[in-house]
Design a protein around this motif. Structure first.
Motif, PDB file in Angstrom:
ATOM      1  N   GLN A 133      50.027  41.998  37.721  1.00 44.63           N
ATOM      2  CA  GLN A 133      48.892  41.075  37.856  1.00 44.63           C
ATOM      3  C   GLN A 133      48.358  41.113  39.288  1.00 44.63           C
ATOM      4  O   GLN A 133      47.147  41.106  39.511  1.00 44.63           O
ATOM      5  N   THR A 188      44.613  42.121  40.554  1.00 45.87           N
ATOM      6  CA  THR A 188      43.784  41.277  41.423  1.00 45.87           C
ATOM      7  C   THR A 188      43.111  42.121  42.503  1.00 45.87           C
ATOM      8  O   THR A 188      41.934  41.945  42.794  1.00 45.87           O
ATOM      9  N   ASP A 189      43.866  43.055  43.077  1.00 48.76           N
ATOM     10  CA  ASP A 189      43.323  43.850  44.186  1.00 48.76           C
ATOM     11  C   ASP A 189      42.574  45.099  43.722  1.00 48.76           C
ATOM     12  O   ASP A 189      41.602  45.507  44.357  1.00 48.76           O
ATOM     13  N   ARG A 192      50.924  35.249  48.021  1.00 50.51           N
ATOM     14  CA  ARG A 192      49.715  35.387  47.194  1.00 50.51           C
ATOM     15  C   ARG A 192      49.340  34.089  46.493  1.00 50.51           C
ATOM     16  O   ARG A 192      48.213  33.921  46.065  1.00 50.51           O
ATOM     17  N   ASP A 244      46.118  32.418  47.467  1.00 48.71           N
ATOM     18  CA  ASP A 244      44.801  32.951  47.112  1.00 48.71           C
ATOM     19  C   ASP A 244      44.178  32.044  46.064  1.00 48.71           C
ATOM     20  O   ASP A 244      43.018  31.674  46.132  1.00 48.71           O
TER      21      ASP A 244
END
Ligand code: TXA
Ligand code: MG
Length: 349
Positions: free
Chosen positions: A158, A162-163, A309, A312
């Motif tokens: 995941q 995201t990136d 993370r 974020d």
């Protein structure tokens, strides 16, 4: 490009999925895959065009060299010009595993991989999924961590999505990585091998095999550098500015509780990356990411990047992090925390 996300069993991987991913690699494409440390962003390590794709997808500066991943120990012979006895001893003991060895390179290794250096970094991962993929591709696989450059490394598929969704052809999801911090990087071209990055194979383990290890001055220096506004050391970093508290556990805990309380009182959305022990003492209105017990650095390693993370999704204005002792995996965790904090460190006593 539409990224295909394939879920695969860690112990009994579906070979058809890995064959499809290996074909993408052979054709010069990008595949994100799990290893025991973090997820990697792979390309054919002998194909400069494919390797260029890695730098583009990550937004990585082209002067930062990549690791070549192999599936069998003998493959190192084609990539390294000379393998000193101490490097051999390390490879025999810790491969497959979270150890990257820097050696003098042969001409088989493209400049794009080494950023023009005379040396090459090589690793034989323990992950069955990773090794099977590399075997099927039939080439060494160049792979940095599968994150956007400067962001925390991904320990789940995941986080990779995201990136990098839309930037890679395939992401292989085999669940969370067991170790959670990157491999140890050791330079075996120096008379006494030099530790360049602490990681999954601990300094204690290296010493046990080598007897003597130099530690790259840049590693030690980091901890001594006070905050220097405008200096850009940040790496593995969440979006908000982070301050790291180092020192005896009780003093750190007290320091963080006070700092968090004060930031909240000032009306700031406040994050904390802390041990389970300290988490219990923090005001509930803080955004708290727990990395595990302060007595178990392997827990902190496994949870560190997903903890970073976490901020974020939960946008915070400021983050406070708790350090832990530098034994075992604690050395790697502290190295990443210091970088994530841009060396903004508070010493507690
Ligand atoms: O655990 C890992 O090592 C992960 C997984 C995917 O294998 N990979 C990884 O790659 O962390 P990356 O690119 O994020 O970090 C590689 C590190 C960088 O610090 C790079 O500068 C260093 O290895 N490195 C690569 N080649 C080198 C060389 N020839 N000499 C010195 N350092 C080198
Ligand atoms: Mg990286």
């Amino acid at each position: 490009m539409e990224t295909k996300l394939y879920v695969i069993d860690k112990e009994e991987p579906d070979i058809r999925i890995l064959a499809e991913a290996a074909d993408v690699l052979k054709q010069g494409g990008l595949v994100a895959f799990p290893t025991e440390t973090v997820y990697g962003l792979g390309a054919n390590g002998l194909d400069p065009g494919a390797v260029a794709g890695i730098f583009a997808a990550k937004g990585r500066p082209s002067d930062n060299p990549l690791i070549l991943h192999i599936a069998e120990p003998h493959e190192v012979e084609k990539l390294a010009r000379e393998i000193p006895a101490n490097a051999r001893a390390l490879m025999e003991r810790y491969w497959p595993g979270p150890l990257t060895v820097v050696l003098e390179r042969t001409r088989a290794v493209p400049d794009a991989v080494t950023a023009g250096l005379d040396t090459v970094a090589i690793r034989l991962p323990d992950s069955l999924v990773a090794r099977t993929l590399i075997s099927l591709a039939g080439v060494p696989v160049a792979a940095p961590s599968a994150n956007t450059s400067g962001r925390p490394s991904p320990t789940t598929a995941q986080a990779v999505m995201t990136d990098l969704a839309g930037k890679v052809e395939i992401v292989i999801d085999a669940g969370p990585c067991g170790i959670g911090v990157e491999s140890t990087v050791i330079d075996c071209t120096t008379p006494v091998p030099t530790l360049l990055r602490p990681g999954g194979v601990t300094l204690e383990m290296l010493m046990d095999t080598l007897g003597e290890v130099e530690v790259d001055p840049a590693l030690a220096q980091g901890s001594a550098i006070p905050r220097s506004p405008g200096m850009k050391y940040t790496h593995y970093a969440p979006a908000a500015p982070m301050t790291l508290f180092e020192g005896p556990a009780e003093a750190c805990e007290a320091g963080i509780v006070q700092a968090v309380s004060q930031a909240l009182a000032e009306g700031r959305r406040t994050g904390a990356v802390v041990s389970a022990e300290t988490a219990k003492q923090l005001p509930q209105s803080a955004v708290i990411a727990v990395y595990g017990s302060r007595l178990r650095p392997e827990e902190a390693a496994a949870n560190l990047y997903s903890a970073l993370r976490r901020f974020d999704a939960d946008a915070v204005d400021i983050i406070f992090a708790e350090g832990l002792p530098e034994q075992g995996l604690g050395l790697a965790v502290m190295n990443r925390l210091r970088k994530a904090a841009g060396y903004h460190i508070v010493r507690c006593a």
